[in-house]
Design an enzyme around this catalytic site. Structure first.
Site, PDB file in Angstrom:
ATOM      1  N   CYS A   2      -4.836   4.985  -9.568  1.00 18.86           N
ATOM      2  CA  CYS A   2      -6.136   4.389  -9.870  1.00 18.86           C
ATOM      3  C   CYS A   2      -6.114   2.880  -9.624  1.00 18.86           C
ATOM      4  O   CYS A   2      -5.070   2.243  -9.701  1.00 18.86           O
ATOM      5  CB  CYS A   2      -6.491   4.632 -11.325  1.00 18.86           C
ATOM      6  SG  CYS A   2      -6.504   6.358 -11.752  1.00 18.86           S
ATOM      7  N   ARG A  27      -3.702   2.932  -2.443  1.00 10.88           N
ATOM      8  CA  ARG A  27      -2.944   3.415  -3.603  1.00 10.88           C
ATOM      9  C   ARG A  27      -3.136   4.908  -3.813  1.00 10.88           C
ATOM     10  O   ARG A  27      -2.397   5.522  -4.583  1.00 10.88           O
ATOM     11  CB  ARG A  27      -3.379   2.661  -4.861  1.00 10.88           C
ATOM     12  CG  ARG A  27      -3.057   1.175  -4.806  1.00 10.88           C
ATOM     13  CD  ARG A  27      -3.694   0.453  -5.963  1.00 10.88           C
ATOM     14  NE  ARG A  27      -3.172   0.917  -7.226  1.00 10.88           N
ATOM     15  CZ  ARG A  27      -2.132   0.379  -7.853  1.00 10.88           C
ATOM     16  NH1 ARG A  27      -1.511  -0.639  -7.315  1.00 10.88           N
ATOM     17  NH2 ARG A  27      -1.723   0.848  -9.005  1.00 10.88           N
ATOM     18  N   TRP A  73      -7.644   8.462  -9.410  1.00 13.23           N
ATOM     19  CA  TRP A  73      -6.736   9.530  -8.971  1.00 13.23           C
ATOM     20  C   TRP A  73      -6.666  10.493 -10.149  1.00 13.23           C
ATOM     21  O   TRP A  73      -6.164  10.143 -11.218  1.00 13.23           O
ATOM     22  CB  TRP A  73      -5.363   8.934  -8.649  1.00 13.23           C
ATOM     23  CG  TRP A  73      -4.435   9.845  -7.926  1.00 13.23           C
ATOM     24  CD1 TRP A  73      -4.366  10.078  -6.579  1.00 13.23           C
ATOM     25  CD2 TRP A  73      -3.390  10.641  -8.506  1.00 13.23           C
ATOM     26  NE1 TRP A  73      -3.365  10.947  -6.292  1.00 13.23           N
ATOM     27  CE2 TRP A  73      -2.749  11.322  -7.449  1.00 13.23           C
ATOM     28  CE3 TRP A  73      -2.942  10.868  -9.813  1.00 13.23           C
ATOM     29  CZ2 TRP A  73      -1.682  12.184  -7.658  1.00 13.23           C
ATOM     30  CZ3 TRP A  73      -1.881  11.727 -10.009  1.00 13.23           C
ATOM     31  CH2 TRP A  73      -1.257  12.383  -8.944  1.00 13.23           C
ATOM     32  N   ASN A  99      -7.101   2.499 -15.953  1.00 15.56           N
ATOM     33  CA  ASN A  99      -5.915   3.050 -15.289  1.00 15.56           C
ATOM     34  C   ASN A  99      -4.926   3.447 -16.378  1.00 15.56           C
ATOM     35  O   ASN A  99      -4.763   2.697 -17.348  1.00 15.56           O
ATOM     36  CB  ASN A  99      -5.225   1.995 -14.423  1.00 15.56           C
ATOM     37  CG  ASN A  99      -6.031   1.614 -13.196  1.00 15.56           C
ATOM     38  OD1 ASN A  99      -7.073   2.201 -12.939  1.00 15.56           O
ATOM     39  ND2 ASN A  99      -5.545   0.630 -12.464  1.00 15.56           N
ATOM     40  N   GLY A 100      -4.228   4.556 -16.193  1.00 19.35           N
ATOM     41  CA  GLY A 100      -3.225   4.969 -17.181  1.00 19.35           C
ATOM     42  C   GLY A 100      -3.615   6.295 -17.813  1.00 19.35           C
ATOM     43  O   GLY A 100      -4.539   6.970 -17.350  1.00 19.35           O
ATOM     44  N   GLU A 482      15.793  10.684   3.594  1.00 19.66           N
ATOM     45  CA  GLU A 482      14.624   9.812   3.737  1.00 19.66           C
ATOM     46  C   GLU A 482      13.757  10.289   4.915  1.00 19.66           C
ATOM     47  O   GLU A 482      12.530  10.349   4.804  1.00 19.66           O
ATOM     48  CB  GLU A 482      15.100   8.366   3.936  1.00 19.66           C
ATOM     49  CG  GLU A 482      14.064   7.375   4.406  1.00 19.66           C
ATOM     50  CD  GLU A 482      12.878   7.184   3.461  1.00 19.66           C
ATOM     51  OE1 GLU A 482      12.908   7.697   2.336  1.00 19.66           O
ATOM     52  OE2 GLU A 482      11.906   6.533   3.885  1.00 19.66           O
ATOM     53  N   LYS A 486       9.909  11.604   4.866  1.00 21.81           N
ATOM     54  CA  LYS A 486       8.863  10.900   5.629  1.00 21.81           C
ATOM     55  C   LYS A 486       8.073  11.897   6.468  1.00 21.81           C
ATOM     56  O   LYS A 486       6.852  11.819   6.546  1.00 21.81           O
ATOM     57  CB  LYS A 486       9.528   9.842   6.507  1.00 21.81           C
ATOM     58  CG  LYS A 486       8.640   8.710   6.867  1.00 21.81           C
ATOM     59  CD  LYS A 486       8.926   7.458   6.065  1.00 21.81           C
ATOM     60  CE  LYS A 486       8.644   7.598   4.613  1.00 21.81           C
ATOM     61  NZ  LYS A 486       9.166   6.557   3.792  1.00 21.81           N
ATOM     62  N   GLU A 489       5.844  13.840   4.116  1.00 22.61           N
ATOM     63  CA  GLU A 489       4.764  12.998   3.591  1.00 22.61           C
ATOM     64  C   GLU A 489       3.632  12.784   4.574  1.00 22.61           C
ATOM     65  O   GLU A 489       2.476  12.943   4.221  1.00 22.61           O
ATOM     66  CB  GLU A 489       5.335  11.597   3.312  1.00 22.61           C
ATOM     67  CG  GLU A 489       5.675  11.286   1.912  1.00 22.61           C
ATOM     68  CD  GLU A 489       6.078   9.814   1.772  1.00 22.61           C
ATOM     69  OE1 GLU A 489       6.980   9.357   2.497  1.00 22.61           O
ATOM     70  OE2 GLU A 489       5.493   9.148   0.918  1.00 22.61           O
ATOM     71  N   HIS A 505      27.731  26.520   4.617  1.00 20.97           N
ATOM     72  CA  HIS A 505      27.783  27.194   3.311  1.00 20.97           C
ATOM     73  C   HIS A 505      26.456  27.857   2.971  1.00 20.97           C
ATOM     74  O   HIS A 505      26.233  28.230   1.824  1.00 20.97           O
ATOM     75  CB  HIS A 505      28.166  26.182   2.224  1.00 20.97           C
ATOM     76  CG  HIS A 505      29.529  25.604   2.428  1.00 20.97           C
ATOM     77  ND1 HIS A 505      30.683  26.339   2.252  1.00 20.97           N
ATOM     78  CD2 HIS A 505      29.934  24.383   2.868  1.00 20.97           C
ATOM     79  CE1 HIS A 505      31.733  25.592   2.541  1.00 20.97           C
ATOM     80  NE2 HIS A 505      31.291  24.400   2.922  1.00 20.97           N
ATOM     81  N   LYS A 602       0.233   5.568  -3.616  1.00 20.16           N
ATOM     82  CA  LYS A 602       1.230   4.546  -3.308  1.00 20.16           C
ATOM     83  C   LYS A 602       2.085   4.218  -4.539  1.00 20.16           C
ATOM     84  O   LYS A 602       3.299   4.197  -4.468  1.00 20.16           O
ATOM     85  CB  LYS A 602       0.526   3.282  -2.800  1.00 20.16           C
ATOM     86  CG  LYS A 602       1.460   2.159  -2.434  1.00 20.16           C
ATOM     87  CD  LYS A 602       2.334   2.526  -1.249  1.00 20.16           C
ATOM     88  CE  LYS A 602       3.292   1.441  -0.830  1.00 20.16           C
ATOM     89  NZ  LYS A 602       4.339   1.970   0.068  1.00 20.16           N
TER      90      LYS A 602
HETATM   91  C1  AGP Z   1       7.912   6.749   0.019  1.00 18.73           C
HETATM   92  O1  AGP Z   1       7.460   6.937   1.309  1.00 18.73           O
HETATM   93  C2  AGP Z   1       7.047   7.292  -1.021  1.00 18.73           C
HETATM   94  N1  AGP Z   1       5.755   6.733  -0.985  1.00 18.73           N
HETATM   95  C3  AGP Z   1       7.634   7.396  -2.406  1.00 18.73           C
HETATM   96  O2  AGP Z   1       8.727   8.258  -2.363  1.00 18.73           O
HETATM   97  C4  AGP Z   1       8.047   6.079  -3.105  1.00 18.73           C
HETATM   98  O3  AGP Z   1       9.182   5.544  -2.506  1.00 18.73           O
HETATM   99  C5  AGP Z   1       8.292   6.367  -4.599  1.00 18.73           C
HETATM  100  O4  AGP Z   1       7.119   6.848  -5.171  1.00 18.73           O
HETATM  101  C6  AGP Z   1       8.789   5.159  -5.359  1.00 18.73           C
HETATM  102  O5  AGP Z   1       7.888   4.102  -5.287  1.00 18.73           O
HETATM  103  P1  AGP Z   1       8.306   2.649  -5.731  1.00 18.73           P
HETATM  104  O6  AGP Z   1       9.313   2.149  -4.753  1.00 18.73           O
HETATM  105  O7  AGP Z   1       7.024   1.875  -5.692  1.00 18.73           O
HETATM  106  O8  AGP Z   1       8.878   2.746  -7.109  1.00 18.73           O
END
Ligand code: AGP
Length: 607
Positions: A2, A27, A73, A99-100, A482, A486, A489, A505, A602
Site C-alpha cells: 500500500c 510497490r 494491496w 498502510n499496515g 536468484e 527472477k 517473478e 539424487h 515491491k
Molecule cells: C526480488 O526480485 C523480490 N522482489 C523479492 O524477493 C525481494 O527481494 C524481497 O521481498 C525482499 O525485499 P527487501 O530487499 O526490500 O527486503
C-alpha cells in the site's frame, strides 16, 4: 504494497496526489482512491485497478486542498471499489488512508457493531475511521481524537486523516509503517515513500514509531501517542526525481539492470582503502576488537535479499574465515531462535521495510544480539532498527524484481568480507587483489550488458518451455536460486533451482528434451565436477544454456553466455548479470507485465 500520498497548501492537491500515487504504483497494489476536504465536506473517489482507472472515474472539476490518496494491496477484504481507501467514519467527518494491518480488527468490529455502527467494507481501515469518529464526540481536536482512537488499536499503521471540520489540516501517525513529511513553501506533503513527493520537495522529516503529526500549509507539529511534544529536524534527501522516471526505457527492470555499472561505482565509492589494502566501512559502529570477537555470522533476509545473503555468507567464510550462514528472515522469526552470544547478525533488505526482516531484527535486538544492516533505503525502518551497517547506495529501485540492489548488496558483502578478513588473517596481497577486482567490476558489468542480443536470443528459446531447471554449485548455487526466482517473478515460468551435485539424487528424473537446464558454470576449482553433471544432462537429451567463462567447451551446451573473469570469490556477481537479462527478455517474449508482476509487491510490509 500500500502507498499513501497527501498534500495541504495553496495549490490544487488533486493532481499532486494522483501523480504521487503513480509514483507508488511500483510497490504493487490492486485499487486506489482519493479524498479532498473542502467547505462542502469530504469528496471521496475510489476505483479497483490502476491509478489510471481512478483518474478516469474522477469528476472533471474535482480540485482542492487538503487531499489524501492511497494505493491498496488487499489484505482484509477483496480488491474492490468498496474496500479501496479512503474510508469515511459513520459521521462523514473523517477520511482515512492506512498502510499496515490492525491485528485486533475482529474485536474492534464487534465493539463497533455493539455500539450501533455497521461497517460498510471488509477492511480494518474503515474501523479506524469509526474509532476516530467516536473519539471526536469527546475530543473535537482531530489530533486528540486520533490519539484516543489509536489507543484502541493493536497492529501496524502508517495513516493520514482528513477532517471535514478543519479543511486546512492533515493528521498523520506512524507505528511500524513508514511516514515521511515533505516541507514546501506554504505547503506540506506526506507520503509513505519519499519517491512519491521528491519531485516537489527534498526537505523531509521521517516520523518515528509512536508519533503523530499535524500538517498545515505553514508547517507541522509532532507529538507522541501519549501527547508529549516532539521536536523534529528536517533533512535533505539525496534523490533525483529522474531516478523515478523511465527515461528512454520501456521498463524499470531493464533500466535498472542497465544502471548497474554506476550503482556499483556508488556502492564502492570512498570505501576502497589501497593504503591499508582494506575496505573502509564507516557505519558499522564496531571497533576492530569487537569485530574480531565474533565467532559466527548469521545473515537474514527475504527472497533475493536472502540469496544475496547466501553469497555474503560464502564471501565471509572464504575471505574472513568466520563460519557464516544465511537464512530466510521469514522462517527465522518464527522458530524461537537461540541467539548466539558470540554471533554477529546481519539483516539484508533493499527497501528496509520488509515486515519479516524487520520482525527478525526486533526479535534479535530484544534478545540482546548485535545486528548490522545491509540496506539500500537510507533511514528506513530496518536501517534504524539496527546497531549500524552498510548502505549499498544502489539508488532507488522501482521494478518489483530487484536487479541493481541485488548486485550492490553482493558488492557490499564482498567489501564487508574483505574488511573482516583484513582484521583477521586475510593478507595485504589478497586485500589488494580483491580491491582491484572490485574496482574493475563496473566495466565488466558494462561489457556483459553489451551481449544483450545473444542473451535475448537465449531468452526467447527458454520462453518456449513450460518449465526450466537452474543449477549451480557452491558459488553458483545462490545465483541459480536468484535466477530461478527472477524467471518465476517476471516471466511466470516455472523454474526449479538445484545444486548441480544434487541432481542425481532425484531431479535428474525430470531431465528430457522438454526440460531446459540453465547451468551456472564458473571456471573455478569445481569446474570439472560441473562438467560431469552437464555430461549427465546431455546424455539424457537435456538442452543446456551455460553461463560461464571463455574456457567453457563449446560442445557441452547448446548455448553459452561468457562473462569476463574476475577473482573467483567475486564470480557470482558477474555470473548473475546475464541471468537478469535472461529473465527480462523471457518476460518480454511472453508479454508479461514486467514491472508489476501479478500478485507481487515491491515492499512486502505484511507477514
Ligand atoms: C526480488 O526480485 C523480490 N522482489 C523479492 O524477493 C525481494 O527481494 C524481497 O521481498 C525482499 O525485499 P527487501 O530487499 O526490500 O527486503
Amino acid at each position: 504494497m500500500c502507498g499513501i500520498v497527501g498534500y495541504v497548501g495553496t495549490s490544487n492537491g488533486v493532481p499532486i496526489v494522483l501523480e504521487g500515487l503513480q509514483r507508488l504504483e511500483y510497490r504493487g497494489y490492486d485499487s486506489s482512491g482519493l479524498a479532498v476536504a473542502g467547505s462542502s465536506g469530504l469528496k471521496v473517489h475510489k476505483a479497483k485497478g490502476r491509478v489510471s482507472d481512478l483518474k478516469a472515474a474522477l469528476p472533471k472539476r474535482i480540485k482542492g486542498s487538503p487531499a489524501i490518496g492511497h494505493t491498496r494491496w488487499a489484505t482484509h477484504g477483496a480488491p474492490t471499489d468498496h474496500n479501496a481507501h479512503p474510508h469515511v467514519d459513520f459521521s462523514g467527518r473523517f477520511a482515512v488512508v492506512h498502510n499496515g494491518i490492525i491485528e485486533n480488527a475482529p474485536q474492534i468490529r464487534e465493539r463497533l457493531v455493539a455500539d450501533g455502527i455497521e461497517p460498510r467494507s471488509e477492511t480494518d481501515t474503515e474501523l479506524i475511521a469509526h474509532l476516530i469518529g467516536q473519539a471526536a464526540v469527546e475530543h473535537d481536536d482531530p489530533v486528540d481524537a486520533l490519539r484516543t482512537a489509536l489507543r484502541r488499536v493493536e497492529g501496524a499503521y502508517g495513516l493520514a486523516v482528513l477532517d471535514a471540520q478543519h479543511p486546512d489540516r492533515i493528521v498523520v501517525a506512524r507505528l511500524g509503517s513508514p511516514i515521511v513529511l515533505g516541507l514546501g513553501d506554504r505547503e506540506m506533503y506526506v507520503a509513505s515513500d519519499v519517491g512519491a513527493i521528491v519531485r516537489h520537495t527534498r526537505q523531509v522529516v521521517h516520523l518515528e514509531d509512536g508519533e503523530i503529526a499535524l500538517l498545515e500549509p505553514d508547517g507541522f507539529t509532532t507529538s507522541t501517542l501519549d501527547a508529549r511534544p516532539v521536536q523534529k529536524v528536517s533533512e535533505l534527501v539525496d534523490l533525483d526525481d529522474e531516478q523515478f522516471d523511465l527515461g528512454e526505457h520501456e521498463h524499470f527492470l531493464r533500466k535498472e539492470i542497465g544502471e548497474q555499472p554506476e550503482a556499483v561505482e556508488r556502492t564502492l565509492s570512498g570505501r576502497l582503502d589501497e593504503r591499508f589494502s582494506t575496505i573502509k566501512l564507516g557505519g558499522l559502529n564496531l571497533e576492530p576488537n569487537e569485530l574480531r570477537s565474533f565467532k559466527r555470522v548469521y545473515i537474514l533476509g527475504c527472497g533475493s535479499a536472502y540469496y544475496s545473503g547466501e553469497i555474503g555468507a560464502q564471501l565471509i567464510e572464504e575471505l574472513a574465515r568466520i563460519p557464516a550462514t544465511a537464512e530466510a528472515a521469514s522462517e527465522f522469526r518464527y522458530r524461537n531462535p537461540v541467539i548466539d552470544p558470540d554471533g554477529l547478525y546481519i539483516a539484508v533488505s533493499q527497501s528496509g521495510e520488509t515486515a519479516d526482516t524487520l520482525a527478525a531484527v526486533e526479535e534479535l535486538t530484544r534478545k540482546g544480539a548485535r545486528v548490522l544492516g545491509v540496506i539500500n533505503q537510507v533511514g528506513s525502518a530496518i536501517a534504524r532498527a539496527n546497531n549500524g551497517g552498510v548502505y549499498i547506495h544502489a539508488g532507488p529501485e522501482v521494478s518489483v524484481a530487484s536487479s541493481k540492489s541485488f548486485t550492490s548488496t553482493c558488492v557490499a558483502f564482498a567489501m564487508l568480507a574483505v574488511h573482516l578478513g583484513r582484521i583477521r588473517d586475510l593478507s595485504p596481497a589478497d586485500g589488494d587483489r580483491l580491491i582491484q577486482a572490485l574496482r574493475d567490476l563496473p566495466a565488466k558489468i558494462a561489457a556483459i550488458l553489451e551481449q544483450e542480443d545473444a542473451i535475448k536470443e537465449a531468452a526467447e528459446w527458454l520462453a518456449q518451455y513450460d518449465s526450466a531447471m537452474f543449477i549451480g554449485r557452491v558459488r553458483g548455487w545462490p545465483i541459480a536460486r536468484e535466477a530461478a526466482q527472477k524467471i518465476k517473478e517476471v516471466a511466470y515460468l516455472h523454474a526449479e533451482a538445484y545444486q548441480s551435485a544434487e541432481l542425481k539424487h532425484g531431479p535428474l528424473a525430470l531431465i528430457c528434451e522438454t526440460m531446459p537446464v540453465v547451468a551456472v558454470v564458473p571456471d573455478d576449482e569445481l569446474n570439472e565436477k560441473q562438467r560431469s553433471t552437464l555430461h549427465e544432462i546431455k546424455a539424457r537429451s537435456g538442452q543446456i544454456l551455460a553461463i560461464g567463462h571463455e574456457s567453457f567447451p563449446e560442445d557441452l551446451a547448446e548455448r553459452t553466455i561468457v562473462v569476463p573473469r574476475t577473482e573467483p570469490e567475486l564470480d557470482p556477481i558477474l555470473l548473475n548479470i546475464p541471468l537478469q537479462l535472461l529473465a527480462y527478455h523471457a518476460a518480454l517474449a511472453l508479454d508479461r507485465d514486467i514491472d508489476r508482476p501479478r500478485n507481487l509487491a515491491k515492499s512486502v510490509t505484511v507477514e
